[in-house]
Design a protein around this motif. Structure first.
Motif, PDB file in Angstrom:
ATOM      1  N   GLY A  80       0.342  14.881   2.648  1.00 15.69           N
ATOM      2  CA  GLY A  80       1.111  14.161   2.801  1.00 15.69           C
ATOM      3  C   GLY A  80       2.142  13.984   1.553  1.00 15.69           C
ATOM      4  N   LYS A  81       1.213  13.605   0.456  1.00 15.80           N
ATOM      5  CA  LYS A  81       2.032  13.077  -0.798  1.00 15.80           C
ATOM      6  C   LYS A  81       2.433  14.350  -1.665  1.00 15.80           C
ATOM      7  CE  LYS A  81      -0.047   8.683  -1.536  1.00 15.80           C
ATOM      8  NZ  LYS A  81      -1.548   8.015  -1.357  1.00 15.80           N
ATOM      9  N   ILE A  82       1.753  15.290  -1.604  1.00 14.51           N
ATOM     10  CA  ILE A  82       2.359  16.551  -2.032  1.00 14.51           C
ATOM     11  C   ILE A  82       3.527  17.054  -1.491  1.00 14.51           C
ATOM     12  CG2 ILE A  82       2.015  19.146  -2.398  1.00 14.51           C
ATOM     13  CD1 ILE A  82      -1.118  18.496  -2.348  1.00 14.51           C
ATOM     14  N   HIS A  83       3.799  16.870  -0.076  1.00 13.05           N
ATOM     15  CA  HIS A  83       5.114  16.924   0.596  1.00 13.05           C
ATOM     16  C   HIS A  83       6.175  16.202   0.119  1.00 13.05           C
ATOM     17  CE1 HIS A  83       7.612  16.533   4.277  1.00 13.05           C
ATOM     18  NE2 HIS A  83       7.867  17.760   3.777  1.00 13.05           N
ATOM     19  N   PHE A  84       5.712  14.918   0.065  1.00 10.46           N
ATOM     20  CA  PHE A  84       6.584  13.917  -0.185  1.00 10.46           C
ATOM     21  C   PHE A  84       7.184  14.243  -1.540  1.00 10.46           C
ATOM     22  CE2 PHE A  84       7.555  10.016  -2.685  1.00 10.46           C
ATOM     23  CZ  PHE A  84       8.532   9.664  -2.121  1.00 10.46           C
ATOM     24  N   TRP A  85       6.515  14.534  -2.702  1.00 13.29           N
ATOM     25  CA  TRP A  85       7.027  14.657  -4.082  1.00 13.29           C
ATOM     26  C   TRP A  85       7.785  16.032  -4.049  1.00 13.29           C
ATOM     27  CZ3 TRP A  85       7.977  10.415  -6.445  1.00 13.29           C
ATOM     28  CH2 TRP A  85       6.987   9.343  -6.452  1.00 13.29           C
ATOM     29  N   GLY A  86       7.430  16.667  -3.343  1.00 11.04           N
ATOM     30  CA  GLY A  86       7.738  18.322  -3.371  1.00 11.04           C
ATOM     31  C   GLY A  86       9.270  18.266  -2.431  1.00 11.04           C
ATOM     32  N   THR A  87       9.536  17.132  -1.820  1.00  6.17           N
ATOM     33  CA  THR A  87      10.672  17.212  -1.083  1.00  6.17           C
ATOM     34  C   THR A  87      11.766  16.419  -1.825  1.00  6.17           C
ATOM     35  OG1 THR A  87       9.705  17.361   1.026  1.00  6.17           O
ATOM     36  CG2 THR A  87      11.874  16.466   0.964  1.00  6.17           C
ATOM     37  N   VAL A  88      11.360  15.302  -2.386  1.00  7.06           N
ATOM     38  CA  VAL A  88      12.187  14.043  -2.936  1.00  7.06           C
ATOM     39  C   VAL A  88      12.747  14.596  -4.448  1.00  7.06           C
ATOM     40  CG1 VAL A  88      12.359  11.624  -3.845  1.00  7.06           C
ATOM     41  CG2 VAL A  88      11.196  12.189  -1.686  1.00  7.06           C
TER      42      VAL A  88
ATOM     43  N   VAL B 158       4.191  23.056   3.421  1.00  4.36           N
ATOM     44  CA  VAL B 158       3.043  21.882   3.385  1.00  4.36           C
ATOM     45  C   VAL B 158       3.048  21.140   4.568  1.00  4.36           C
ATOM     46  CG1 VAL B 158       1.970  20.113   1.903  1.00  4.36           C
ATOM     47  CG2 VAL B 158       2.999  22.282   0.833  1.00  4.36           C
ATOM     48  N   PHE B 159       4.220  20.636   4.833  1.00  2.00           N
ATOM     49  CA  PHE B 159       4.347  19.462   5.940  1.00  2.00           C
ATOM     50  C   PHE B 159       4.111  20.219   7.360  1.00  2.00           C
ATOM     51  CE2 PHE B 159       6.878  18.113   9.434  1.00  2.00           C
ATOM     52  CZ  PHE B 159       6.552  16.771   9.491  1.00  2.00           C
ATOM     53  N   LEU B 160       4.507  21.377   7.529  1.00  2.00           N
ATOM     54  CA  LEU B 160       4.239  22.261   8.674  1.00  2.00           C
ATOM     55  C   LEU B 160       2.776  22.380   8.634  1.00  2.00           C
ATOM     56  CD1 LEU B 160       7.105  24.565   9.176  1.00  2.00           C
ATOM     57  CD2 LEU B 160       6.647  22.688  10.366  1.00  2.00           C
ATOM     58  N   PHE B 161       2.123  22.878   7.755  1.00  2.00           N
ATOM     59  CA  PHE B 161       0.449  23.227   7.684  1.00  2.00           C
ATOM     60  C   PHE B 161      -0.153  21.671   8.205  1.00  2.00           C
ATOM     61  CE2 PHE B 161      -3.332  22.802   5.580  1.00  2.00           C
ATOM     62  CZ  PHE B 161      -4.088  24.012   6.032  1.00  2.00           C
ATOM     63  N   ASN B 162       0.446  20.729   7.226  1.00  2.00           N
ATOM     64  CA  ASN B 162      -0.280  19.567   7.549  1.00  2.00           C
ATOM     65  C   ASN B 162      -0.188  19.083   9.043  1.00  2.00           C
ATOM     66  OD1 ASN B 162      -1.508  16.785   7.058  1.00  2.00           O
ATOM     67  ND2 ASN B 162      -0.094  16.119   5.870  1.00  2.00           N
ATOM     68  N   PHE B 163       1.039  19.140   9.378  1.00  2.00           N
ATOM     69  CA  PHE B 163       1.060  18.829  10.930  1.00  2.00           C
ATOM     70  C   PHE B 163       0.328  19.432  11.943  1.00  2.00           C
ATOM     71  CE2 PHE B 163       3.558  18.476  15.080  1.00  2.00           C
ATOM     72  CZ  PHE B 163       4.362  17.372  14.908  1.00  2.00           C
TER      73      PHE B 163
ATOM     74  N   GLN C  72       1.047  -1.187   0.089  1.00  2.00           N
ATOM     75  CA  GLN C  72       0.088  -0.083  -0.032  1.00  2.00           C
ATOM     76  C   GLN C  72       0.831   1.238   0.068  1.00  2.00           C
ATOM     77  OE1 GLN C  72      -2.148  -0.488   3.761  1.00  2.00           O
ATOM     78  NE2 GLN C  72      -2.460  -2.602   3.452  1.00  2.00           N
ATOM     79  N   LEU C  73       0.670   1.936  -1.136  1.00  2.00           N
ATOM     80  CA  LEU C  73       1.507   3.054  -1.189  1.00  2.00           C
ATOM     81  C   LEU C  73       1.119   4.406  -0.010  1.00  2.00           C
ATOM     82  CD1 LEU C  73       2.656   2.930  -4.810  1.00  2.00           C
ATOM     83  CD2 LEU C  73       4.060   2.399  -2.756  1.00  2.00           C
ATOM     84  N   ALA C  74       0.950   3.956   0.847  1.00  2.00           N
ATOM     85  CA  ALA C  74       0.506   5.337   1.921  1.00  2.00           C
ATOM     86  C   ALA C  74       1.862   6.150   2.113  1.00  2.00           C
ATOM     87  CB  ALA C  74      -0.008   4.849   3.417  1.00  2.00           C
ATOM     88  N   THR C  75       1.747   7.358   2.608  1.00  2.00           N
ATOM     89  CA  THR C  75       2.776   8.099   2.917  1.00  2.00           C
ATOM     90  C   THR C  75       3.917   7.451   3.516  1.00  2.00           C
ATOM     91  OG1 THR C  75       1.151  10.093   2.961  1.00  2.00           O
ATOM     92  CG2 THR C  75       3.259  10.727   3.300  1.00  2.00           C
ATOM     93  N   PRO C  76       3.485   7.326   4.561  1.00  2.00           N
ATOM     94  CA  PRO C  76       5.143   6.663   5.067  1.00  2.00           C
ATOM     95  C   PRO C  76       5.636   5.414   4.402  1.00  2.00           C
ATOM     96  CG  PRO C  76       3.174   6.315   6.739  1.00  2.00           C
ATOM     97  CD  PRO C  76       2.448   6.923   5.495  1.00  2.00           C
ATOM     98  N   MET C  77       4.981   4.681   3.761  1.00  2.00           N
ATOM     99  CA  MET C  77       5.413   3.803   2.866  1.00  2.00           C
ATOM    100  C   MET C  77       6.370   4.383   1.780  1.00  2.00           C
ATOM    101  SD  MET C  77       6.124   0.630   2.323  1.00  2.00           S
ATOM    102  CE  MET C  77       6.083  -0.946   1.315  1.00  2.00           C
ATOM    103  N   LEU C  78       5.874   5.650   1.076  1.00  2.00           N
ATOM    104  CA  LEU C  78       6.505   6.181   0.072  1.00  2.00           C
ATOM    105  C   LEU C  78       7.937   6.676   0.482  1.00  2.00           C
ATOM    106  CD1 LEU C  78       3.894   8.490  -1.540  1.00  2.00           C
ATOM    107  CD2 LEU C  78       4.948   6.441  -2.483  1.00  2.00           C
TER     108      LEU C  78
END
Lengths: 571, 191, 132
Positions: free
Chosen positions: A440-448, A504-509, A363-369
């Motif tokens: 979470g996914k936006i933040h993930f791709w925006g970071t990696v 995005v992360f801080l907002f999400n958090f 399952q490609l949830a954010t933690p897994m990504l």
């Protein structure tokens, strides 16, 4: 999870339950001895320092890409300021971000919960270690505001730059820097002894050696590595402080000292330190990929013994940082061999994780990504290390941006990707609510993605001969060619984009703290003990202390209806 | 005393938590002193001239201090014996004697250092003296810390409280003693 | 060092630990003091090998006596011994990796003027001493 052995509450504990008097803010959050609060303190301090470290990176990257520019929010960067910026960026990211978040924050939060204890073995020692850590951070921050500014001799503090204010021009900044680092070591020594003792002694009944979740093992091994490697550097820091303040000559070759001794003292700690931060990240990834692939960890014991082996081997590789320092060439051969050897256990761990993923219901949830990104990016970091471990090619590449890109490809996956993986995975347990998946996914791709576009250009620049620690390449005409300068601009722009996405992360958090979906006890259907209590866990963690019946990775066991099997559920 | 969490009272590794932690502390101290003394030995073996300075140390004070620390270690372990027998008052008395040994040690050291500094052997006079003061100073710092902890533990033991701590501070004190056992030949005898 | 045996029977109280056997501590102390006297007198003979053996050989014996009899390391679970041995081994490793550089007066593109100068005056001093 109904059956847990009842624990006779001691009189004092019963007393606690009778009077649930709400403690004030200071007692509850600043002076608490609860391991969860201390873990969160470490996490928030680490996150604040990460923002600062990121800001420092932004300032000096702007100077590199656009020399002489009036950097927004900072101003024009002078050469001395540039040195202070890079020095403190490195020190902050390693000592005040990677270590507190990966080891101290998650160690504190997770160890008691994952081994089924109500707190750490020494709660007050734990609080003291955080307070010392906070003081060390404040001492470091103070060094920016003293006369002469913050220390600028690189985080490795090589003498003579660090040993004499005649050279570093920051008489007070250097002293504060050394003191801050030494205090931080003491804080982590105390914390580490607490982690090790707790894990050895305070496990829930029934939890045998191979029932301990991998992340706990890894944090404990990291603490042991840190403890065993930092000693000589503690002594070295005292010697350096005396050189700088009392006029001794431990590291001054003119007056009967030896600067190479410092390099050995430093890297005897400095290289195991890489594994000190790597191992917890590897453990975090093990927890996440088993949950999100719904599969047992492939070869638990192999991972464990590999980690032991890595730990021992990591003590034999340190001088590969000193190949051009004029060390004995015969020793350089030895250290080349050991350095190349250590890639074997690390590669083995990567293969074990890929084997765990094989055939799983992923399952490609954010933690897994984040966990998958860790494996992919760290692989690049590891492979580029081969060039630097071999003394021949290192002599060309040493102190270029190639080295810099290499260790960012190891440290970024460890410290940043690993931390985000852990935060997104354990957030529901910490705060009782889920993070937003889309954000979470936006933040993930925006970071990696920007991460790769920062550091791939730097590999090229390094191979082209661009040297680290240069304030303005205009002074070096052969490095100031248009294509190389443009690569520098690509890296800087990518960095700005990456930093922007952290909003995005801080907002999400913070948004999810109040608005997130309620998590419940076990949102990920995981096996380990922390998911068997409330989210967030109450003081004392469980009303009835759990008993352990099986290992932590019994997912998709044939013949069972549920695809997970909590560790505390009787057979 | 404050309530202990369940975590503190468990001993899955077959050893009380406090003693286990003290052993880890000792392990972490071994590498601190190991790094410092290892560096000293390298300097010492690296060039002959280094030994010239060592000739100026006072073997007799060093030997006297070794004797004092050995004796204080004896009192520490006698305190442990008394604590095991449940005799808190005797354990406390033994700890006070141990602490007194530590103070005699520090006093002798103060006289020794004063004399040396008056003769011009300051910390920055030569790398030998830098190591001499740093190593012995780091050790003395441990002696000071040990004395403070010992007095706290003794005050509790006198009331028959926390008697297991008598053994723990003793363990630490013996380690400080062992460090000095190695510092003595390194700094004083091998001339 | 982490080979702790996880016993299925977990002790909930620390007090259940069996007491160590308390031997004759005064006897150990007498031995230690005798060794101390030997370690001071040995080097006075002036023979370098005797100095080495009496100074450092005796130090190791003394440390062993203290660890065994006062610290009861032999009664403690086995991992304690491994832990201490591992730390000592790491220090040996540090020495082995560092000494080849630090113990030399000069190396690849460097020299230590401080040491070279000190050795020169040391030799001059000892020549002057034997000359008289």
């Amino acid at each position: 999870m109904a059956e847990s052995i009842p624990v006779a509450p001691s009189p004092a504990r019963a007393h606690d339950h009778e009077h649930p008097a709400e403690p004030g803010f200071i007692r509850k959050y600043l002076l608490s001895t609860d391991h969860k609060v201390i873990g969160l303190q470490y996490m928030f301090t680490g996150m604040a320092m990460a923002l600062l470290g990121g800001f420092l990176a932004y300032v000096f990257r702007m100077q590199l890409a656009f020399p002489g520019i009036d950097v927004p929010l900072f101003g024009v960067v002078s050469p001395n300021e540039y040195n202070s910026l890079i020095t403190n960026h490195g020190a902050i990211m390693i000592f005040w971000v990677a270590m507190p978040v990966l080891i101290a924050a998650f160690g504190n939060y997770l160890i008691p919960l994952m081994i089924g204890a109500d707190d750490m073995a020494f709660p007050r020692l734990n609080r003291l270690s955080y307070q010392l850590f906070l003081v060390s951070a404040l001492v470091l921050l103070a060094s920016f505001f003293v006369e002469g500014g913050a220390f600028g001799g690189a985080w490795t503090m090589y003498p003579p730059l660090s040993a004499s204010s005649e050279f570093n021009q920051t008489p007070l900044g250097t002293t504060l820097f050394i003191c801050a680092v030494a205090l931080e070591f003491v804080a982590f020594l105390m914390g580490g002894i607490n982690f090790v003792t707790t894990t050895m002694n305070s496990r829930a009944p029934g939890m045998r050696m191979y029932d301990i979740p991998m992340v706990v093992w890894m944090i404990v091994l990291a603490s042991i590595l840190f403890m065993a490697s930092v000693g000589p550097l503690v002594a070295g820091a005292v010697m350096l402080l005396f050189d700088h303040t009392l006029g001794t000559a431990f590291f001054d070759p003119q007056r009967g000292g030896d600067p190479i001794l410092w390099q050995h003292l430093f890297w005897f700690f400095g290289h195991p330190e890489v594994y000190v931060v790597l191992l917890p990240a590897v453990g975090i990834v093990a927890e996440i990929i088993t949950v999100f692939a719904r599969k047992k960890l492939f070869a638990y014991k192999t991972v464990l013994y590999t980690a032991f082996g890595t730990g021992v081997l990591s003590f034999t590789v340190w001088a590969h940082h000193q190949f051009i320092a004029g060390i004995d060439p015969r020793m350089a051969n030895v250290f080349t061999i050991t350095t190349l050897l250590i890639s074997v256990p690390i590669a083995e761990m990567m293969f074990v994780y890929i084997a765990t993923l094989y055939g799983g219901s992923i399952q490609l949830a954010t933690p897994m990504l984040w966990a998958l990104a860790f494996i992919a990016e760290f692989l690049i970091g590891g492979v580029t290390g081969i060039f630097l471990g071999a003394s021949g090619s290192d002599i060309y590449l040493h102190d270029t941006y190639f080295v810099l890109a290499h260790f960012h490809y190891t440290f970024f996956p460890i410290a940043i990707i690993g931390s985000f993986a852990a935060i997104s995975y354990w957030y529901p347990k910490m705060f009782g609510r889920m993070l937003n998946e889309t954000l979470g996914k936006i933040h993930f791709w925006g970071t990696v993605i920007p991460f790769n576009t920062i550091f791939i250009p730097l590999f090229v620049l390094g191979a082209a001969g661009e040297h680290r620690r240069i304030w303005d390449f205009a002074q070096f005409p052969e490095l100031a060619s248009e294509p190389l300068r443009n690569l520098d601009k690509v890296a800087t722009v990518s960095l700005v984009i990456m930093l922007a996405f952290q909003a995005v992360f801080l907002f999400n958090f913070f948004w999810s703290l109040r608005r997130g979906q309620k998590a419940g006890k076990n949102p990920w259907h995981a096996n380990t003990l922390e998911w068997t209590t409330e989210s967030p866990p109450p003081h004392g963690n469980w009303k009835q202390m759990p008993t352990v019946y099986r290992g932590p990775y019994e997912y998709s066991v044939p013949g069972r209806d549920a695809d997970f099997w909590p560790q505390n559920e009787p057979a | 005393m404050s309530a202990r969490p369940i975590a503190t009272t468990r001993s899955a590794a077959g050893m009380p938590t406090g003693r286990l932690a003290v052993w880890w502390v000792i392990a972490s101290e071994i590498v601190i002193f190991g790094g410092l003394l290892g560096s000293y030995v390298m300097f010492r073996l690296g060039h002959d001239a280094f030994a010239d300075q060592a000739a100026h140390t006072n073997t007799w004070i060093g030997a006297f201090n070794t004797f004092v620390l050995l004796t204080s270690s004896l009192f520490a372990v006698l305190g442990h014996k008394a604590a095991d027998a449940g005799d808190g008052r005797r354990a406390a008395r033994m700890l006070y004697l141990t602490a007194a040994g530590g103070m005699i040690f520090l006093t002798a050291k103060a006289f020794e250092w004063t004399t040396e500094i008056q003769h011009g052997f300051t910390i920055s006079a030569h790398t030998f003296w830098s190591f001499y003061y740093t190593a012995a100073g780091l050790h003395a710092l441990h002696v000071v810390a040990g004395i403070v902890i010992m007095l706290i533990v003794a005050a509790q033991a006198r009331k028959n409280l926390e008697l297991q701590r008598v053994e723990l501070i003793g363990l630490y004190w013996h380690f400080v003693d062992v460090v000095w056992i190695f510092l003595f030949p390194l700094l004083y005898i091998a001339k | 060092m982490t080979s702790q045996q996880a016993h299925d029977s977990h002790l909930e109280t620390a007090a259940a630990e069996p007491h160590v056997h308390h031997g004759n501590y005064v006897r150990i102390w007498v031995i230690l003091v005798v060794l101390l006297v030997a370690s001071v007198l040995g080097p006075m003979l002036g023979h370098p090998i005797v100095t080495l053996v009496t100074a450092f050989g005796i130090a190791i014996v003394k440390a062993y006596l203290v660890a065994k009899n006062f610290m009861h390391i032999n009664v403690a679970p086995r991992f304690v011994g491994y832990l201490v041995a591992t730390c000592l081994l790491f220090m040996l490793l540090f020495f082995a990796g560092t000494a080849p550089d630090v113990m030399r007066l000069e190396g690849t593109r460097w020299e230590k003027p401080g040491w070279i100068e000190a050795n020169r005056s040391h030799e001059a001093g000892s020549r002057a001493a034997t000359g008289h």
